[in-house]
Write a protein that holds these residues in place. Sequence first.
Motif: not given
Length: 471
Positions: A277-291
Motif C-alpha cells: 500500500e505504501t508504494l502504491q500511495v507513493a506512485n499515485r502521489q508521483l503521478c498526481m504531481i506529474e499531472q
Amino acid sequence: MRWPLRYQILIPMVGIMVCAIVGVTLLHAWLATHQIKVQVRDQFRQIAHTLNDATFPLTVAVLNQTKGLSGADFVLLGAEDQVLSSTRPDFTPAPVQGTPPSWDELQISDVIEAGDAPFFHSVVKLQPRIPGAGVRYLHIYYPVRQYREAIANAVYPSLIAGSIALIVVAILATVIAARVTRPLQRLDRKVVQIARGDFQPMILPERDDEIRDLSTSINQMAELLGDYEDEVKRSERLKTLGQLRGAIAHQLRNAVTGCRIALDLYLRKSPEYQEDETLQVANRQLCMIEQYLQSFLENKGGHFSSFEPVCLNELVARVVSLVEPTARHVGIALKDETGSEPLVVEGDAESLEQLISNLALNAIEAAVAVQEAQGISGEVCVRLFPTGEESVTLEVSDTGPGPESSIVNKMFEPLVTAKRDGTGLGLFVAREIVQNHGGEIRWERREERTCFMVELPLVQTEKACVETIDR
C-alpha cells in the motif's frame, strides 16, 4: 513668498474690524467734542442772557455766585473801561475794540493768557436796564484746562471701549483662524503620509462641516490607493510567478518523472511488493504531481475549455487515501465524513483533486502545530454535504490555531504565507480553482476549530455519477 491660510483669514478680518472700530471711535470722539463745545457755548449764552436781563446790580458777590455755577471768571467794565466788579481782581481786560456781540451771538473761541493759565475769552455787551445807566461790557474767561478735562471725560471712554474691542477682535480672529487651519494642517500631514505609502484612514473631525467632508474624501482616496497598491503588488507577484513557473515546473517534472520510472522499475524487479500500500500511495502521489506540473507547463492556469460530471464523493475518498499516510505519520486523526449519497458537479477532476489535496494538507499542518505546542491530539475532518437543491459544500476543518491576524485579509493572495517554509500558493490556487468552477470559498473559526468551506454548484440529479479515472 509663502502666504499661510491663517494670515489670509486673520489679517483681512482684523483689518476690517480695526478700520470699523477706529472709525466708530473717532466719530464718537468728534461728536462728543462737538457736543462739549456746544454745551459750553450754550451755557455761557444762557449766563450772558440772564445777566443782561438782570434788574439787580451785578456786584462781586453775584459774579462769584455765577462763577461757582459755571466755572468761569467774569470781569464787568463800564463804558469808560473802568472795572465795575470782578471775580479776578488780577485780570486787566484790554479795551473793547469795535462792537461786541450780543448774548445770543456769543462764541467761545479766542484763547489768551491771563494770570498763570490760558483761558477762552469772550466779551458780550449788556444793555442798560435803568434809564440813564451807561453801557457795560462783560468779559468771560473760561479755563482751557477745565474745557479739555470735559472733552477728555467724554472721549476717553470711547477710546478705551474701542481698544478693548480691538483686542477682543484680534483674539477671536486668531482663535477662528486656528480652528480653521488646524484641521487643514492635519489633512496636509495625512496627504503627506499617503504620498509615503501610509493608507491608514484618519480620524474624522467631530464637527459636521466641509472639513469633515474633505477628510471623508481623503479617507476614500486612501482606501482606493491602498486597494490599487494591493492590486499592483498582486499583479507583480503573478508576473513573477509566471516568469518562474516554466523553469521550476520543467525541472520538477523531470525529477518526478525520474522518481516514478525508478519506482516502476523497482516494482517490476520485485513482484512481491506490487500490492504494498505504501508504494502504491507513493506512485499515485508521483503521478498526481506529474499531472499538476504538466498542466502548469501547458499554461492551463485553472481555466478549462470543457467540464465533465465529477463525483465529489469518490474524489474526496481518493484524496483522503493519498494524504492519510501523511496524517498518520505526524499523529493526526483524519476523518472522512463524506456520506454515501453521490454528489456530482461539473468540473475538472484534476483541478478539484488538487483543491481538496491543498486544503487537507494545510489542515494537517495546522493541527500538527497545535499538537506540538500544546501536546493535545490533533484532528482533521473532511465533510461533504448538500446545501439546498443546487449546491454542495466541502468542509475541511482542523484543530489548528487558524490563520495569523497579519494575513487574514490577504491569505488568498499569491505568495502570502505565515509559514516559515511555505510558498504562499496553496490557498491562491484553491481560490482560482473554485472561482473557475463558479463556486465560493470562505473560512471561519467555529468551536475552537478552523473551517474552510467550498461551495460548488450541483449538476442535474438525473445524471449518473461518473467515476474518475484512476491515475
